[in-house]
Motif scaffolding. Sequence first.
Motif, PDB file in Angstrom:
ATOM      1  N   SER A 230       0.829  -1.200   0.000  1.00 16.62           N
ATOM      2  CA  SER A 230       0.000   0.000   0.000  1.00 16.62           C
ATOM      3  C   SER A 230       0.866   1.255   0.000  1.00 16.62           C
ATOM      4  CB  SER A 230      -0.901   0.037   1.244  1.00 16.62           C
ATOM      5  OG  SER A 230      -1.786  -1.049   1.275  1.00 16.62           O
ATOM      6  N   LEU A 231       0.323   2.313  -0.567  1.00 16.90           N
ATOM      7  CA  LEU A 231       0.900   3.646  -0.515  1.00 16.90           C
ATOM      8  C   LEU A 231      -0.233   4.643  -0.405  1.00 16.90           C
ATOM      9  CD1 LEU A 231       3.677   3.704  -3.303  1.00 16.90           C
ATOM     10  CD2 LEU A 231       4.046   3.900  -0.839  1.00 16.90           C
TER      11      LEU A 231
ATOM     12  N   ASN B  71     -15.379   9.084  -8.430  1.00 16.05           N
ATOM     13  CA  ASN B  71     -15.427   8.075  -9.481  1.00 16.05           C
ATOM     14  C   ASN B  71     -14.013   7.592  -9.775  1.00 16.05           C
ATOM     15  OD1 ASN B  71     -15.163  10.724 -10.671  1.00 16.05           O
ATOM     16  ND2 ASN B  71     -15.371   9.771 -12.671  1.00 16.05           N
ATOM     17  N   TYR B  72     -13.957   6.365 -10.274  1.00 13.62           N
ATOM     18  CA  TYR B  72     -12.694   5.666 -10.444  1.00 13.62           C
ATOM     19  C   TYR B  72     -12.644   4.972 -11.792  1.00 13.62           C
ATOM     20  CZ  TYR B  72     -12.490   6.011  -5.312  1.00 13.62           C
ATOM     21  OH  TYR B  72     -12.479   6.466  -4.023  1.00 13.62           O
ATOM     22  N   ARG B  73     -11.422   4.760 -12.281  1.00 16.50           N
ATOM     23  CA  ARG B  73     -11.291   3.869 -13.438  1.00 16.50           C
ATOM     24  C   ARG B  73     -11.539   2.456 -12.934  1.00 16.50           C
ATOM     25  NH1 ARG B  73      -7.746   4.823 -16.684  1.00 16.50           N
ATOM     26  NH2 ARG B  73      -7.585   2.783 -17.707  1.00 16.50           N
ATOM     27  N   ASP B  74     -12.019   1.597 -13.834  1.00 17.45           N
ATOM     28  CA  ASP B  74     -12.446   0.264 -13.419  1.00 17.45           C
ATOM     29  C   ASP B  74     -11.321  -0.547 -12.776  1.00 17.45           C
ATOM     30  OD1 ASP B  74     -14.777  -0.341 -16.180  1.00 17.45           O
ATOM     31  OD2 ASP B  74     -15.014   0.710 -14.263  1.00 17.45           O
TER      32      ASP B  74
ATOM     33  N   ARG C 137      -9.703  -1.002  -4.814  1.00 15.20           N
ATOM     34  CA  ARG C 137      -8.325  -1.002  -4.318  1.00 15.20           C
ATOM     35  C   ARG C 137      -7.866   0.408  -3.931  1.00 15.20           C
ATOM     36  NH1 ARG C 137      -4.226  -2.266  -7.569  1.00 15.20           N
ATOM     37  NH2 ARG C 137      -5.251  -1.602  -9.504  1.00 15.20           N
ATOM     38  N   PHE C 138      -8.290   1.407  -4.668  1.00  9.68           N
ATOM     39  CA  PHE C 138      -7.882   2.798  -4.441  1.00  9.68           C
ATOM     40  C   PHE C 138      -9.051   3.576  -3.851  1.00  9.68           C
ATOM     41  CE2 PHE C 138      -4.424   3.238  -7.988  1.00  9.68           C
ATOM     42  CZ  PHE C 138      -3.814   2.090  -7.512  1.00  9.68           C
ATOM     43  N   THR C 139      -8.721   4.532  -2.976  1.00 10.25           N
ATOM     44  CA  THR C 139      -9.724   5.420  -2.404  1.00 10.25           C
ATOM     45  C   THR C 139      -9.234   6.862  -2.478  1.00 10.25           C
ATOM     46  OG1 THR C 139     -10.443   3.706  -0.843  1.00 10.25           O
ATOM     47  CG2 THR C 139     -11.118   5.970  -0.383  1.00 10.25           C
TER      48      THR C 139
ATOM     49  N   LEU D 185      -4.842   9.878  -2.107  1.00 15.17           N
ATOM     50  CA  LEU D 185      -5.164   8.658  -2.837  1.00 15.17           C
ATOM     51  C   LEU D 185      -4.556   7.501  -2.061  1.00 15.17           C
ATOM     52  CD1 LEU D 185      -6.535   7.524  -5.405  1.00 15.17           C
ATOM     53  CD2 LEU D 185      -4.252   7.450  -6.441  1.00 15.17           C
ATOM     54  N   GLN D 186      -5.420   6.756  -1.381  1.00 13.65           N
ATOM     55  CA  GLN D 186      -4.986   5.552  -0.680  1.00 13.65           C
ATOM     56  C   GLN D 186      -5.001   4.399  -1.678  1.00 13.65           C
ATOM     57  OE1 GLN D 186      -4.000   5.011   2.673  1.00 13.65           O
ATOM     58  NE2 GLN D 186      -3.425   3.031   1.805  1.00 13.65           N
ATOM     59  N   MET D 187      -3.840   3.785  -1.866  1.00 10.58           N
ATOM     60  CA  MET D 187      -3.703   2.710  -2.839  1.00 10.58           C
ATOM     61  C   MET D 187      -3.352   1.423  -2.115  1.00 10.58           C
ATOM     62  SD  MET D 187      -1.648   4.724  -5.866  1.00 10.58           S
ATOM     63  CE  MET D 187      -0.168   4.896  -4.874  1.00 10.58           C
ATOM     64  N   ASN D 188      -4.242   0.462  -2.192  1.00 14.86           N
ATOM     65  CA  ASN D 188      -4.038  -0.845  -1.563  1.00 14.86           C
ATOM     66  C   ASN D 188      -3.958  -1.935  -2.620  1.00 14.86           C
ATOM     67  OD1 ASN D 188      -4.294   0.399   0.999  1.00 14.86           O
ATOM     68  ND2 ASN D 188      -6.514   0.091   1.002  1.00 14.86           N
ATOM     69  N   SER D 189      -3.459  -3.089  -2.223  1.00 11.50           N
ATOM     70  CA  SER D 189      -3.349  -4.238  -3.133  1.00 11.50           C
ATOM     71  C   SER D 189      -2.695  -3.831  -4.448  1.00 11.50           C
ATOM     72  CB  SER D 189      -4.741  -4.837  -3.391  1.00 11.50           C
ATOM     73  OG  SER D 189      -5.348  -5.233  -2.186  1.00 11.50           O
TER      74      SER D 189
END
Length: 122
Positions: free
Chosen positions: A17-18, A59-62, A67-69, A81-85
């Motif tokens: 995660s980052l 909204n997010y790209r598919d 995974r991202f918030t 931008l919380q990026m997991n997995s």
Amino acid sequence: QVQLVESGGGLVQTGGSLKLSCAASGRIFSLYVMAWFRQAPGKEREFVAAISPSGARTNYRDSVKGRFTISRDNAKNTMYLQMNSLKPEDTAFYYCAADRTVSVTSGNYNYWGQGTQVTVSS
């Protein structure tokens, strides 16, 4: 004018995660749609996520959904931008952008940060 500065990039292993931050200054932050884009070497810049001025809509790209918030703190003039997995295909230069209307097209954003590198090792 809106000035944007990203931080939080780095090297992480697959599945890690980052959390990226985008600090804004200048015009009233809470009036702007904020977004994240990314660009990998040899590829076009692509939309990742966007958030409305109040933070109520996102909204997010598919490929990053679930995974991202994306989030924002208008009191701190900062977007996150919380990026997991994370996956190797998430490796790219990540940019934050701002404008008055939401769009998934990079050309519609007038204000950009300098970017931060995210590298996911396999």
